[in-house]
Design an enzyme around this catalytic site. Sequence first.
Site, PDB file in Angstrom:
ATOM      1  N   LYS A  33       0.843  -1.192   0.000  1.00  0.00           N
ATOM      2  CA  LYS A  33       0.000   0.000   0.000  1.00  0.00           C
ATOM      3  C   LYS A  33       0.879   1.244   0.000  1.00  0.00           C
ATOM      4  O   LYS A  33       1.780   1.377   0.831  1.00  0.00           O
ATOM      5  CB  LYS A  33      -0.924   0.027   1.224  1.00  0.00           C
ATOM      6  CG  LYS A  33      -1.841   1.243   1.267  1.00  0.00           C
ATOM      7  CD  LYS A  33      -2.838   1.156   2.415  1.00  0.00           C
ATOM      8  CE  LYS A  33      -2.258   1.596   3.736  1.00  0.00           C
ATOM      9  NZ  LYS A  33      -2.005   3.079   3.791  1.00  0.00           N
ATOM     10  N   ASP A  60      -3.467   4.190  -2.040  1.00  0.00           N
ATOM     11  CA  ASP A  60      -4.365   4.642  -0.976  1.00  0.00           C
ATOM     12  C   ASP A  60      -4.334   6.168  -0.889  1.00  0.00           C
ATOM     13  O   ASP A  60      -3.722   6.744   0.005  1.00  0.00           O
ATOM     14  CB  ASP A  60      -3.917   4.002   0.348  1.00  0.00           C
ATOM     15  CG  ASP A  60      -4.761   4.438   1.529  1.00  0.00           C
ATOM     16  OD1 ASP A  60      -5.932   4.815   1.314  1.00  0.00           O
ATOM     17  OD2 ASP A  60      -4.249   4.397   2.662  1.00  0.00           O
ATOM     18  N   LEU A  61      -5.015   6.817  -1.833  1.00  0.00           N
ATOM     19  CA  LEU A  61      -5.033   8.283  -1.867  1.00  0.00           C
ATOM     20  C   LEU A  61      -6.385   8.869  -1.471  1.00  0.00           C
ATOM     21  O   LEU A  61      -6.531  10.079  -1.358  1.00  0.00           O
ATOM     22  CB  LEU A  61      -4.611   8.789  -3.250  1.00  0.00           C
ATOM     23  CG  LEU A  61      -3.194   8.391  -3.678  1.00  0.00           C
ATOM     24  CD1 LEU A  61      -2.848   9.019  -5.022  1.00  0.00           C
ATOM     25  CD2 LEU A  61      -2.160   8.772  -2.631  1.00  0.00           C
ATOM     26  N   LYS A  62      -7.383   8.012  -1.297  1.00  0.00           N
ATOM     27  CA  LYS A  62      -8.690   8.441  -0.776  1.00  0.00           C
ATOM     28  C   LYS A  62      -9.219   9.675  -1.500  1.00  0.00           C
ATOM     29  O   LYS A  62      -9.536  10.702  -0.881  1.00  0.00           O
ATOM     30  CB  LYS A  62      -8.606   8.707   0.726  1.00  0.00           C
ATOM     31  CG  LYS A  62      -8.156   7.508   1.559  1.00  0.00           C
ATOM     32  CD  LYS A  62      -8.153   7.843   3.043  1.00  0.00           C
ATOM     33  CE  LYS A  62      -7.664   6.692   3.899  1.00  0.00           C
ATOM     34  NZ  LYS A  62      -6.199   6.457   3.747  1.00  0.00           N
ATOM     35  N   ILE A  66     -15.199  16.766  -6.718  1.00  0.00           N
ATOM     36  CA  ILE A  66     -16.363  16.744  -7.593  1.00  0.00           C
ATOM     37  C   ILE A  66     -16.234  15.545  -8.538  1.00  0.00           C
ATOM     38  O   ILE A  66     -15.120  15.072  -8.802  1.00  0.00           O
ATOM     39  CB  ILE A  66     -16.513  18.066  -8.369  1.00  0.00           C
ATOM     40  CG1 ILE A  66     -15.311  18.306  -9.294  1.00  0.00           C
ATOM     41  CG2 ILE A  66     -16.723  19.238  -7.416  1.00  0.00           C
ATOM     42  CD1 ILE A  66     -15.496  19.484 -10.224  1.00  0.00           C
ATOM     43  N   ARG A 181      -3.268  -5.794  13.866  1.00  0.00           N
ATOM     44  CA  ARG A 181      -2.039  -5.956  14.636  1.00  0.00           C
ATOM     45  C   ARG A 181      -1.892  -7.429  15.013  1.00  0.00           C
ATOM     46  O   ARG A 181      -2.754  -7.962  15.717  1.00  0.00           O
ATOM     47  CB  ARG A 181      -2.086  -5.121  15.928  1.00  0.00           C
ATOM     48  CG  ARG A 181      -2.119  -3.617  15.699  1.00  0.00           C
ATOM     49  CD  ARG A 181      -0.745  -3.097  15.309  1.00  0.00           C
ATOM     50  NE  ARG A 181      -0.715  -1.651  15.232  1.00  0.00           N
ATOM     51  CZ  ARG A 181      -1.000  -0.950  14.141  1.00  0.00           C
ATOM     52  NH1 ARG A 181      -1.376  -1.569  13.046  1.00  0.00           N
ATOM     53  NH2 ARG A 181      -0.911   0.368  14.141  1.00  0.00           N
TER      54      ARG A 181
END
Length: 233
Positions: A33, A60-62, A66, A181
Amino acid sequence: MIDQKVIVALDYDNQADALAFVDRIDPASCRLKVGKEMFTLFGPDFVRELHKRGFSVFLDLKFHDIPNTCSKAVRAAAELGVWMVNVHASGGERMMTASREILEPYGKDRPLLIGVTVLTSMEQSDLAGIGLNVEPQEQVIRLATLTKNSGLDGVVCSAQESSLLKNELGKEFKLITPGIRPAGSDQGDQRRIMTPVDAIQAGSDYLVIGRPITQATDPAAVLKSINDSLASK
């Protein structure tokens, strides 16, 4: 090839250190990631370096913008050849639908498109602070349902929500779970955590694990231990 369940979250501010770590692990054992800090520092060429080494990459840039802007960013991720990319489900149905539709020309080569529901660091008090007077789980279900209705492949969610979401949204809807974890690890800054075996049994499809692997003396051994524990269940 076995579908790797573990996604290792890279968290480096030095590209040489990141690649030195990557060269110590096997692409058959995990995916990787790449998040906002590393992508901002090192850019698309870093992702290409990971691809050259045989790794599948979750970008993983979220994205949250628009519909036109968000969908073009998703298309850029597809052009880069990533395995998975995500958008904030709170951007709404039109934004998510536009992002899904722009990937259709890529066919089977398109990346998985995943919605982000409630960040695992957020508790009820955090939601209240942004005007959402709901339990985190209620908001997760609301956004995950919107994500599925928009035609996306799955959501990022905590392991505690996995069982409920599998039951609500079906087995084909992918659940990607951070805050994992291995037993005995430090909790870190994730509030809602669970072990790898617990998470898979709860319904998670992919597990995002960072520091317990990246900071390990022998990361390949830690990966093997996690994968062996999952294979035995």
